[in-house]
Scaffold this motif. Structure first.
Motif, PDB file in Angstrom:
ATOM      1  N   ILE A 175      31.133  10.915  49.823  1.00 33.70           N
ATOM      2  CA  ILE A 175      29.941  11.609  50.295  1.00 33.70           C
ATOM      3  C   ILE A 175      28.725  10.689  50.253  1.00 33.70           C
ATOM      4  O   ILE A 175      27.974  10.563  51.215  1.00 33.70           O
ATOM      5  N   THR A 176      28.529  10.039  49.111  1.00 31.39           N
ATOM      6  CA  THR A 176      27.418   9.099  48.968  1.00 31.39           C
ATOM      7  C   THR A 176      27.698   8.189  47.775  1.00 31.39           C
ATOM      8  O   THR A 176      28.737   8.310  47.123  1.00 31.39           O
ATOM      9  N   ILE A 177      26.772   7.292  47.493  1.00 28.97           N
ATOM     10  CA  ILE A 177      26.899   6.374  46.363  1.00 28.97           C
ATOM     11  C   ILE A 177      25.619   6.427  45.530  1.00 28.97           C
ATOM     12  O   ILE A 177      24.516   6.383  46.090  1.00 28.97           O
ATOM     13  N   PHE A 178      25.772   6.532  44.219  1.00 33.34           N
ATOM     14  CA  PHE A 178      24.636   6.445  43.312  1.00 33.34           C
ATOM     15  C   PHE A 178      24.529   5.024  42.785  1.00 33.34           C
ATOM     16  O   PHE A 178      25.542   4.403  42.430  1.00 33.34           O
ATOM     17  N   ARG A 179      23.299   4.522  42.712  1.00 30.27           N
ATOM     18  CA  ARG A 179      23.053   3.219  42.103  1.00 30.27           C
ATOM     19  C   ARG A 179      21.989   3.369  41.027  1.00 30.27           C
ATOM     20  O   ARG A 179      21.078   4.176  41.142  1.00 30.27           O
ATOM     21  N   ILE A 211      28.383   4.250  41.460  1.00 33.14           N
ATOM     22  CA  ILE A 211      29.063   5.512  41.158  1.00 33.14           C
ATOM     23  C   ILE A 211      29.299   6.223  42.486  1.00 33.14           C
ATOM     24  O   ILE A 211      28.366   6.479  43.246  1.00 33.14           O
ATOM     25  N   LEU A 212      30.554   6.512  42.767  1.00 33.14           N
ATOM     26  CA  LEU A 212      30.921   7.137  44.028  1.00 33.14           C
ATOM     27  C   LEU A 212      30.929   8.652  43.879  1.00 33.14           C
ATOM     28  O   LEU A 212      31.481   9.189  42.924  1.00 33.14           O
ATOM     29  N   VAL A 213      30.299   9.336  44.818  1.00 35.15           N
ATOM     30  CA  VAL A 213      30.348  10.797  44.843  1.00 35.15           C
ATOM     31  C   VAL A 213      31.411  11.172  45.865  1.00 35.15           C
ATOM     32  O   VAL A 213      31.263  10.903  47.061  1.00 35.15           O
ATOM     33  N   VAL A 214      32.504  11.749  45.389  1.00 30.86           N
ATOM     34  CA  VAL A 214      33.635  12.025  46.262  1.00 30.86           C
ATOM     35  C   VAL A 214      33.989  13.505  46.266  1.00 30.86           C
ATOM     36  O   VAL A 214      33.701  14.239  45.314  1.00 30.86           O
ATOM     37  N   TYR A 215      34.623  13.914  47.356  1.00 29.07           N
ATOM     38  CA  TYR A 215      35.126  15.286  47.474  1.00 29.07           C
ATOM     39  C   TYR A 215      36.631  15.218  47.628  1.00 29.07           C
ATOM     40  O   TYR A 215      37.153  14.368  48.362  1.00 29.07           O
TER      41      TYR A 215
END
Length: 235
Positions: A175-179, A211-215
């Motif tokens: 979905i997106t990536i946190f840094r 940090i990967l935000v995944v579904y």
């Protein structure tokens, strides 16, 4: 898991019971004997203790505990002191309840990143988040599918999402990536915060601390985190 819940009010008691019912060993702590008596037969252990007294922690197995929840809701000062003592005595992961915006700020200054607001979150939902122990944070959509934050694998570092997509290993949707970025909070203390990069593009490069935000399906997320058979991330 072994979990200690400090504060056995409505939220803390519901959480302690829910965690016990889902197979965890739970120690409930409160200075009020009546609250302890109400829950003592419903969880693994219940202790009468003043959590603002550092000496009383000698009776608790903090070093053998997986997570601690500070659910105190009647006394903001006691909640802050309790969190500070736990952080001083142990490296255990702390989930702390915040009672006000200032309380939020103090917890952030202490380095507490798992902050809950019972007015917005039910004990049942928090139980599911705690039980999903292999992820950093997660939002469970239903019994089968979850949106989770997971650490990028070393094999991803320095590669674009297009390159990762061609590996054809993972069954998770990115979905997106946190840094991480360092900033100063309201009281001037430097803290590390997570910021999203927005919608990932095929040429987005995965960095070491991303940090990967995944579904995806719960078992696929667990498998990814446990490092067993690997699945594909589709951006």
């Amino acid at each position: 898991m072994k979990i200690i819940v400090f504060g056995l009010g409505n939220f803390g008691m519901s959480l302690a019971i829910s965690l016990t019912e889902t197979g965890n060993e739970v120690i409930g702590v409160d200075k009020n004997m009546e609250k302890v008596n109400l829950v003592k037969d419903k969880i693994s252990h219940a202790i009468v203790m003043d959590s603002t007294n550092e000496l009383s922690y000698e009776a608790l197995p903090l070093k053998d505990t997986d997570k601690v929840v500070v659910a105190i809701g009647e006394n903001e000062g006691a909640a802050i002191i309790t969190t500070a003592i736990i952080k001083k005595l142990s490296d255990v992961k702390i989930i702390s309840r915040a009672l006000s915006p200032i309380h939020d700020t103090v917890l952030e200054a202490m380095g507490i990143h798992s902050i809950v607001h019972p007015e917005q979150e039910s004990a049942d939902r928090l139980t599911k988040q705690i039980n999903f122990k292999s992820t950093l944070e997660n939002y469970q959509l239903d019994d089968n599918y979850t949106i989770s934050e997971v650490k990028a694998k070393p094999e991803f570092f320095g590669k674009t999402l297009a390159e990762l997509d061609s590996i054809d290993k993972y069954r998770l949707t990115l979905i997106t990536i946190f840094r991480k970025r360092e900033k100063r909070n309201l009281i001037g203390k430097r803290t590390v915060v997570k910021e999203t990069i927005g919608r990932p593009a095929p040429d987005t490069i995965v960095l070491e601390d991303d940090i990967l935000v995944v579904y995806g399906y719960n078992k696929d997320i667990e498998t990814y985190c446990l490092g067993q058979e690997e699945y594909k991330i589709r951006s």
